[in-house]
Write a protein that holds these residues in place. Structure first.
Motif, PDB file in Angstrom:
ATOM      1  N   MET A   1     -18.846  43.938 -61.010  1.00 36.93           N
ATOM      2  CA  MET A   1     -19.914  44.171 -60.038  1.00 36.93           C
ATOM      3  C   MET A   1     -21.175  43.404 -60.429  1.00 36.93           C
ATOM      4  N   GLN A   2     -21.472  43.340 -61.720  1.00 40.14           N
ATOM      5  CA  GLN A   2     -22.633  42.576 -62.161  1.00 40.14           C
ATOM      6  C   GLN A   2     -22.457  41.099 -61.850  1.00 40.14           C
TER       7      GLN A   2
ATOM      8  N   MET B   1     -20.667  39.855 -59.421  1.00 38.98           N
ATOM      9  CA  MET B   1     -20.812  39.684 -57.971  1.00 38.98           C
ATOM     10  C   MET B   1     -22.289  39.636 -57.596  1.00 38.98           C
ATOM     11  N   ARG B   2     -23.095  40.477 -58.207  1.00 42.46           N
ATOM     12  CA  ARG B   2     -24.527  40.533 -57.879  1.00 42.46           C
ATOM     13  C   ARG B   2     -25.230  39.236 -58.274  1.00 42.46           C
ATOM     14  N   ARG B   3     -24.762  38.575 -59.317  1.00 42.99           N
ATOM     15  CA  ARG B   3     -25.375  37.319 -59.766  1.00 42.99           C
ATOM     16  C   ARG B   3     -24.833  36.097 -59.030  1.00 42.99           C
TER      17      ARG B   3
ATOM     18  N   CYS C   1     -18.688  35.104 -53.026  1.00 46.53           N
ATOM     19  CA  CYS C   1     -17.624  35.929 -53.601  1.00 46.53           C
ATOM     20  C   CYS C   1     -16.357  35.765 -52.762  1.00 46.53           C
TER      21      CYS C   1
ATOM     22  N   GLU D   1     -17.705  45.296 -51.050  1.00 47.01           N
ATOM     23  CA  GLU D   1     -18.389  45.133 -52.328  1.00 47.01           C
ATOM     24  C   GLU D   1     -19.293  43.899 -52.292  1.00 47.01           C
TER      25      GLU D   1
ATOM     26  N   PHE E   1     -23.392  43.976 -52.786  1.00 47.71           N
ATOM     27  CA  PHE E   1     -24.071  43.244 -53.850  1.00 47.71           C
ATOM     28  C   PHE E   1     -24.710  41.943 -53.364  1.00 47.71           C
ATOM     29  N   GLU E   2     -24.825  41.792 -52.030  1.00 44.90           N
ATOM     30  CA  GLU E   2     -25.496  40.642 -51.416  1.00 44.90           C
ATOM     31  C   GLU E   2     -24.920  39.313 -51.878  1.00 44.90           C
ATOM     32  N   CYS E   3     -23.615  39.268 -51.925  1.00 44.27           N
ATOM     33  CA  CYS E   3     -22.877  38.068 -52.300  1.00 44.27           C
ATOM     34  C   CYS E   3     -22.177  37.572 -51.032  1.00 44.27           C
TER      35      CYS E   3
ATOM     36  N   TRP F   1     -28.009  35.032 -46.460  1.00 52.63           N
ATOM     37  CA  TRP F   1     -28.438  36.213 -47.218  1.00 52.63           C
ATOM     38  C   TRP F   1     -29.275  37.156 -46.360  1.00 52.63           C
TER      39      TRP F   1
ATOM     40  N   ARG G   1     -28.152  40.953 -45.554  1.00 55.88           N
ATOM     41  CA  ARG G   1     -28.990  42.117 -45.883  1.00 55.88           C
ATOM     42  C   ARG G   1     -29.229  43.012 -44.663  1.00 55.88           C
TER      43      ARG G   1
END
Length: 102
Positions: free
Chosen positions: A15-16, A18-20, A24, A39, A43-45, A96, A100
Motif C-alpha cells: 500500500m505504501q 502504491m501511494r508513492r 498502478c 486500492e 491511494f491516488e495511484c 489525479w 481525487r
C-alpha cells in the motif's frame, strides 16, 4: 486494525508503494473487476487496466477513462513503460484531479 489483512506483512509495504507511485497496474481479478482498482483509487495511484474483460465501475460515469489508463492485454507489456512515460506531467495532474473527485 492494521490494514485489510494485518497477518500479511506485505500489505503495508504494498500500500505504501502504491501511494508513492504515479501508475498502478490493475490486472484481472477473480471476477471481471479487481480489488486493485479500488486500492489504486484509494491511494491516488492512476489505475492502468491490463484486462480486456474489465467491467468499468461507477456505471454511467463517462469520466472513468479520463483518469484511468486502458492497456489491452493483447498489446503485451513490453511497450507499456514507454507509453506511460509519454503521458505529460499536465495530463498526469489532470488525471489525479479527476481521480481525487471519485
Amino acid at each position: 486494525s492494521n490494514g485489510l489483512y494485518p497477518a500479511l506483512g506485505v500489505v503495508g509495504p504494498t500500500m505504501q508503494s502504491m501511494r508513492r507511485s504515479t501508475f498502478c497496474l490493475v490486472p484481472d481479478g477473480v471476477t471481471s473487476t479487481s480489488r486493485r482498482l479500488y486500492e489504486a483509487i484509494l491511494f491516488e495511484c492512476i489505475p492502468v487496466l491490463t484486462s480486456d474483460r474489465f467491467v468499468v465501475p461507477f456505471h454511467g460515469s463517462a469520466a472513468f477513462y479520463d483518469f484511468a489508463v486502458s492497456w489491452p492485454s493483447g498489446r503485451g507489456f513490453a511497450a507499456l513503460p514507454d507509453h506511460l512515460a509519454k503521458i505529460s506531467k499536465q495530463e498526469i495532474e489532470t488525471r489525479w484531479e479527476l481521480l481525487r473527485a471519485v
